[in-house]
Design a protein around this motif. Structure first.
Motif, PDB file in Angstrom:
ATOM      1  N   ILE A 136      12.338 -19.457  41.390  1.00  0.00           N
ATOM      2  CA  ILE A 136      11.052 -18.773  41.485  1.00  0.00           C
ATOM      3  C   ILE A 136      11.142 -17.635  42.206  1.00  0.00           C
ATOM      4  N   MET A 137      12.389 -17.136  42.679  1.00  0.00           N
ATOM      5  CA  MET A 137      12.565 -15.870  43.390  1.00  0.00           C
ATOM      6  C   MET A 137      12.904 -14.927  42.181  1.00  0.00           C
ATOM      7  N   THR A 138      13.060 -15.165  41.006  1.00  0.00           N
ATOM      8  CA  THR A 138      13.536 -14.245  40.037  1.00  0.00           C
ATOM      9  C   THR A 138      12.291 -13.884  39.005  1.00  0.00           C
ATOM     10  N   ARG A 139      12.821 -13.506  37.768  1.00  0.00           N
ATOM     11  CA  ARG A 139      11.667 -13.259  36.786  1.00  0.00           C
ATOM     12  C   ARG A 139      11.390 -14.359  35.894  1.00  0.00           C
ATOM     13  N   TYR A 140      11.814 -15.574  36.151  1.00  0.00           N
ATOM     14  CA  TYR A 140      11.592 -16.668  35.142  1.00  0.00           C
ATOM     15  C   TYR A 140      11.494 -17.890  36.040  1.00  0.00           C
ATOM     16  N   GLY A 141      10.529 -18.915  35.344  1.00  0.00           N
ATOM     17  CA  GLY A 141      10.319 -20.076  35.917  1.00  0.00           C
ATOM     18  C   GLY A 141       9.698 -21.005  34.820  1.00  0.00           C
ATOM     19  N   THR A 142       9.867 -22.240  34.950  1.00  0.00           N
ATOM     20  CA  THR A 142       9.558 -23.441  34.172  1.00  0.00           C
ATOM     21  C   THR A 142       8.389 -24.419  34.945  1.00  0.00           C
ATOM     22  N   THR A 143       8.014 -25.238  34.101  1.00  0.00           N
ATOM     23  CA  THR A 143       6.955 -26.193  34.727  1.00  0.00           C
ATOM     24  C   THR A 143       7.365 -27.444  33.956  1.00  0.00           C
ATOM     25  N   TYR A 144       7.343 -28.569  34.761  1.00  0.00           N
ATOM     26  CA  TYR A 144       7.418 -29.914  33.983  1.00  0.00           C
ATOM     27  C   TYR A 144       5.934 -30.607  33.650  1.00  0.00           C
ATOM     28  N   ASN A 145       5.042 -30.269  34.126  1.00  0.00           N
ATOM     29  CA  ASN A 145       3.648 -31.108  33.982  1.00  0.00           C
ATOM     30  C   ASN A 145       2.634 -30.101  33.929  1.00  0.00           C
ATOM     31  N   ASN A 146       1.686 -30.727  33.402  1.00  0.00           N
ATOM     32  CA  ASN A 146       0.323 -30.295  33.444  1.00  0.00           C
ATOM     33  C   ASN A 146      -0.391 -30.273  34.621  1.00  0.00           C
ATOM     34  N   HIS A 147      -0.717 -29.344  35.365  1.00  0.00           N
ATOM     35  CA  HIS A 147      -1.118 -29.391  36.756  1.00  0.00           C
ATOM     36  C   HIS A 147      -2.784 -29.239  36.828  1.00  0.00           C
ATOM     37  N   THR A 148      -3.382 -29.567  37.952  1.00  0.00           N
ATOM     38  CA  THR A 148      -4.680 -29.198  38.074  1.00  0.00           C
ATOM     39  C   THR A 148      -4.682 -27.889  38.769  1.00  0.00           C
ATOM     40  N   PRO A 150      -4.785 -23.595  38.592  1.00  0.00           N
ATOM     41  CA  PRO A 150      -5.802 -22.514  37.764  1.00  0.00           C
ATOM     42  C   PRO A 150      -4.481 -21.968  36.451  1.00  0.00           C
ATOM     43  N   ALA A 151      -5.212 -21.893  35.334  1.00  0.00           N
ATOM     44  CA  ALA A 151      -4.434 -21.742  34.166  1.00  0.00           C
ATOM     45  C   ALA A 151      -3.407 -20.600  34.210  1.00  0.00           C
ATOM     46  N   GLU A 152      -4.009 -19.668  34.859  1.00  0.00           N
ATOM     47  CA  GLU A 152      -2.943 -18.232  35.325  1.00  0.00           C
ATOM     48  C   GLU A 152      -2.269 -18.440  36.298  1.00  0.00           C
ATOM     49  N   SER A 153      -2.009 -19.587  36.927  1.00  0.00           N
ATOM     50  CA  SER A 153      -0.954 -19.449  37.798  1.00  0.00           C
ATOM     51  C   SER A 153       0.505 -19.200  37.294  1.00  0.00           C
ATOM     52  N   ASP A 154       1.350 -18.300  37.979  1.00  0.00           N
ATOM     53  CA  ASP A 154       2.540 -18.040  37.735  1.00  0.00           C
ATOM     54  C   ASP A 154       3.655 -18.905  37.986  1.00  0.00           C
ATOM     55  N   LYS A 155       4.718 -18.846  37.369  1.00  0.00           N
ATOM     56  CA  LYS A 155       5.789 -19.692  37.195  1.00  0.00           C
ATOM     57  C   LYS A 155       7.005 -19.200  38.221  1.00  0.00           C
ATOM     58  N   SER A 156       6.862 -17.899  38.755  1.00  0.00           N
ATOM     59  CA  SER A 156       7.854 -17.428  39.682  1.00  0.00           C
ATOM     60  C   SER A 156       7.292 -16.238  40.250  1.00  0.00           C
ATOM     61  N   LEU A 157       7.871 -15.817  41.448  1.00  0.00           N
ATOM     62  CA  LEU A 157       7.402 -14.619  42.171  1.00  0.00           C
ATOM     63  C   LEU A 157       7.852 -13.471  41.808  1.00  0.00           C
ATOM     64  N   GLY A 158       8.895 -13.250  41.058  1.00  0.00           N
ATOM     65  CA  GLY A 158       9.423 -11.980  40.628  1.00  0.00           C
ATOM     66  C   GLY A 158       9.723 -11.186  41.344  1.00  0.00           C
ATOM     67  N   LEU A 159      10.561 -11.680  42.636  1.00  0.00           N
ATOM     68  CA  LEU A 159      11.087 -10.537  43.557  1.00  0.00           C
ATOM     69  C   LEU A 159      12.399 -10.302  43.183  1.00  0.00           C
ATOM     70  N   LEU A 160      13.104 -10.735  42.277  1.00  0.00           N
ATOM     71  CA  LEU A 160      14.517 -10.350  41.858  1.00  0.00           C
ATOM     72  C   LEU A 160      14.375  -9.943  40.393  1.00  0.00           C
ATOM     73  N   ASP A 161      14.871  -8.863  39.996  1.00  0.00           N
ATOM     74  CA  ASP A 161      14.846  -8.326  38.460  1.00  0.00           C
ATOM     75  C   ASP A 161      15.960  -9.017  37.679  1.00  0.00           C
ATOM     76  N   PHE A 162      15.858 -10.384  37.791  1.00  0.00           N
ATOM     77  CA  PHE A 162      16.852 -11.132  36.608  1.00  0.00           C
ATOM     78  C   PHE A 162      16.072 -12.359  36.522  1.00  0.00           C
ATOM     79  N   ALA A 163      16.582 -13.209  35.576  1.00  0.00           N
ATOM     80  CA  ALA A 163      16.170 -14.800  35.191  1.00  0.00           C
ATOM     81  C   ALA A 163      17.437 -15.418  35.455  1.00  0.00           C
ATOM     82  N   LEU A 164      17.264 -16.502  36.132  1.00  0.00           N
ATOM     83  CA  LEU A 164      18.346 -17.488  36.585  1.00  0.00           C
ATOM     84  C   LEU A 164      17.916 -18.728  35.806  1.00  0.00           C
ATOM     85  N   HIS A 165      18.904 -19.521  35.047  1.00  0.00           N
ATOM     86  CA  HIS A 165      18.960 -20.742  34.232  1.00  0.00           C
ATOM     87  C   HIS A 165      19.981 -21.470  34.751  1.00  0.00           C
ATOM     88  N   PRO A 166      19.426 -22.429  35.910  1.00  0.00           N
ATOM     89  CA  PRO A 166      20.423 -23.533  36.217  1.00  0.00           C
ATOM     90  C   PRO A 166      20.749 -24.725  35.444  1.00  0.00           C
TER      91      PRO A 166
END
Length: 221
Positions: A136-148, A150-166
């Protein structure tokens, strides 16, 4: 800014040394707060949280021998006076942010007010992420489930200008093969670091260092 972004925790001696370097003192002399929020949004979350805290599941994270360890549950913070939790956060040495669902974690980081504190906070304490807690600190995030949420909720904060894939090539995540992650990285307009569970990213005031006793790859679009 001091961050240690891990895939699975403090999984080897090299990552442990990087943590000590960022802390500026031994783990046994440092205090930590654990944020379990993202884990609640995945199946069997409460049991996973127990395992992470006790050290019975995964690599060392909460059970590193910290001088003190507390819990910071983000979903509770909006209903608590800020003077009860903000000083506690400011006085800790490390913020341990667990894995789980990026979108759920990102929503509650913002909703709780923690995101607003991060620019100042990260000059004082060490942020240690695990999986989604790192992503979440990077430019990329994922989601496991459909949540209750808001539809526009972000998947990351984008504080670092790269993506991380663990979890590169992890047996539990067959979709995380190098070939699949490279296809994904090709769709993201920033560099992507693909890291296995023996690898972490050490970020100090914008300087990025890969700490690894395993496998990793940098993909530049």
């Amino acid at each position: 800014m001091k961050l240690l972004l891990t895939a699975a925790g403090i999984s080897n001696a090299s990552i442990h040394r990087a943590l000590v370097d960022l802390l500026g003192k031994p783990v046994s002399e440092a205090s930590a707060l654990f944020v379990p929020t993202a884990i609640y949004a995945i199946p069997n979350g409460s049991n996973i949280i127990r395992g992470v805290i006790t050290g019975s599941l995964g690599d060392p994270f909460c059970d590193l021998g910290w001088k003190s360890l507390g819990l910071l549950e983000l979903t509770a913070l909006p209903s608590i006076k800020r003077e009860l939790w903000v000083p506690m956060l400011q006085e800790t040495d490390a913020l341990l942010v667990g894995g789980g669902d990026c979108q759920y974690l990102c929503y509650w980081m913002k909703r709780s007010g923690l995101t607003d504190l991060l620019p100042t906070l990260l000059n004082k304490i060490v942020y240690v992420g695990l999986s989604a807690g790192s992503m979440i600190m990077t430019r990329y995030g994922t989601t496991y489930n459909n949540h209750t949420l808001p539809a526009e909720s972000d998947k990351s904060l984008g504080l670092l200008d790269f993506a991380l894939h663990p979890h590169l090539d992890h047996e539990w995540f067959p979709e995380n093969s190098l070939a699949n992650l490279e296809k994904l990285a090709a769709t993201i307009p920033v560099p992507s670091y693909m890291i296995d569970d023996q690898t972490a990213m050490k970020v100090t005031d914008g300087t990025i260092e890969v700490i690894s006793e395993g496998n990793w790859k940098l993909f530049t679009p």
